[in-house]
Design an enzyme around this catalytic site. Structure first.
Site, mmCIF file in Angstrom:
data_model
loop_
_atom_site.group_PDB
_atom_site.id
_atom_site.type_symbol
_atom_site.label_atom_id
_atom_site.label_comp_id
_atom_site.label_asym_id
_atom_site.label_seq_id
_atom_site.Cartn_x
_atom_site.Cartn_y
_atom_site.Cartn_z
ATOM 1 N N THR A 196 -8.245 1.464 -8.712
ATOM 2 C CA THR A 196 -9.296 1.088 -9.653
ATOM 3 C C THR A 196 -10.504 2.002 -9.513
ATOM 4 O O THR A 196 -11.197 2.286 -10.503
ATOM 5 C CB THR A 196 -9.695 -0.380 -9.448
ATOM 6 N N HIS A 220 -9.910 4.798 -11.734
ATOM 7 C CA HIS A 220 -10.138 4.389 -13.128
ATOM 8 C C HIS A 220 -11.631 4.350 -13.438
ATOM 9 O O HIS A 220 -12.071 4.749 -14.526
ATOM 10 C CB HIS A 220 -9.526 3.010 -13.395
#
Length: 339
Positions: A39, A42
């Site tokens: 994440t 991301h």
């Protein structure tokens, strides 16, 4: 103190920042270990909503060094893991017990400063005690384990069930272990990387498979496959379009598909609704960790999970920005910042 700061999409730097002070109800935690997560990559690319400038790091544990006014039940010197997801408790979803869907959700390391730093502020309601005898590096696994526990809860694995896990990263390898603890008799992990297939079998998978070899679906679901007729439960942990599409084809009629991997916001996959209808598949998303962080901490403390095998290496904070800026390397599972 030093902190890994996301200043804007594409801009990640190690910086000197002021050491925070705990406010009412807060703890100042000296970070002992903090995980680098997909994440975080991301977030750097703008593929997951965030609020920069912010210090990254939502998987961490550490020692309480200072407590703010009004803190109860927690003390200086104890080790805690921080549940990063802070909910309002007032919106309709919170009131209905679906706290992970909170309309006002904020997260440490995403919307407010996190644990890829020397110190982090943790609200007392987000802190869960860990034993001082525990390896600090193990404490950093509580957050990903909590997310996997939610997926396992949704999957409703029954004793004797068959499960296929798609993806050999840390989420997939944790999910393999939790599926066995939940009673699954056959747990197959699918990944292209031979080193991760071997690791999956060391930590509990009954078999592993390379999806690039031959007819992957037939090799799993065919009469001579690993799970003839398909799996009772398919858990997608890779977060890529190909494995999401495969997940529907690998489930048996009446089976369950759980999407646990995080795809980039805006990506699409091809789905055949008739197939879902005709075979009456149950399809679920699994988002973060509602009411599971405490259980994750207890699991970690119990020693029931094999975690040392999942640590690829431990690094200094100065190395973290470059690691987040590149894709995960071959065989890489979990890299931890450990001071």
């Amino acid at each position: 103190m030093k902190a890994v700061r996301l200043d804007a999409v594409g801009e990640l730097f190690l910086k000197e920042v002021e050491r925070p002070k705990p406010g009412p109800g807060d703890l100042l935690v000296r970070v002992e270990a903090s995980g680098i997560c997909g994440t975080d990559r991301h977030l750097l690319k703008g593929e997951f909503p965030s609020k920069p400038p912010v210090t990254l790091g939502h998987e961490f544990c550490g020692i309480v060094e200072e407590i703010g006014p009004g803190v109860q039940g927690l003390r200086v010197g104890m080790r805690v893991t921080g549940d990063p997801n802070i909910v309002c408790g007032r919106c309709v979803h919170c009131q209905n017990g679906r706290i992970n869907l909170c309309r006002n959700l904020t997260a440490i390391g995403i919307h407010r400063d996190g644990g890829l730093a020397d110190y982090v502020i943790v609200p007392q309601q987000q802190a869960h005690e860990l034993p001082l005898s525990l390896k600090a590096s193990h404490g950093a696994f509580c957050e990903p384990i909590a997310c996997c526990l939610h997926g396992i809860d949704i999957a409703d694995i029954q004793p004797g069930s068959s499960v296929i896990v798609l993806g050999g990263g840390v989420i997939g390898l944790i999910t393999v272990q939790l599926a066995r603890l939940a009673g699954a008799s056959r747990v197959v992990l699918s990944t292209r990387q031979a080193v991760k297939r071997e690791l999956a079998e060391r930590v509990g998978a009954t078999a592993s498979i390379d999806p690039t070899q031959g007819d992957f679906i037939a090799n799993v679901t065919g009469p001579d496959g690993l799970l003839p007729g398909g799996a009772d439960v398919v858990i997608e942990c890779a977060g890529v379009a190909e494995t999401v599409e495969q997940s529907f084809r690998l489930a048996r009629p009446g089976g369950t598909v759980v999407i646990l991997g995080v795809m980039a916001q805006g990506e699409k996959v091809a789905v055949e609704p008739f197939d879902i209808l005709f075979r009456e598949l149950k399809v679920f998303g699994s988002f973060i960790n509602p009411f599971t962080h405490r259980r994750a901490a207890e699991l970690v403390a119990s020693g029931a999970l094999k975690l040392d095998e999942l640590i690829s290496r431990e690094v200094r904070l100065e190395e973290v920005p470059a690691i987040i800026a590149r894709p995960a390397g071959p065989g890489e599972v979990k890299i931890l910042f450990v001071p």
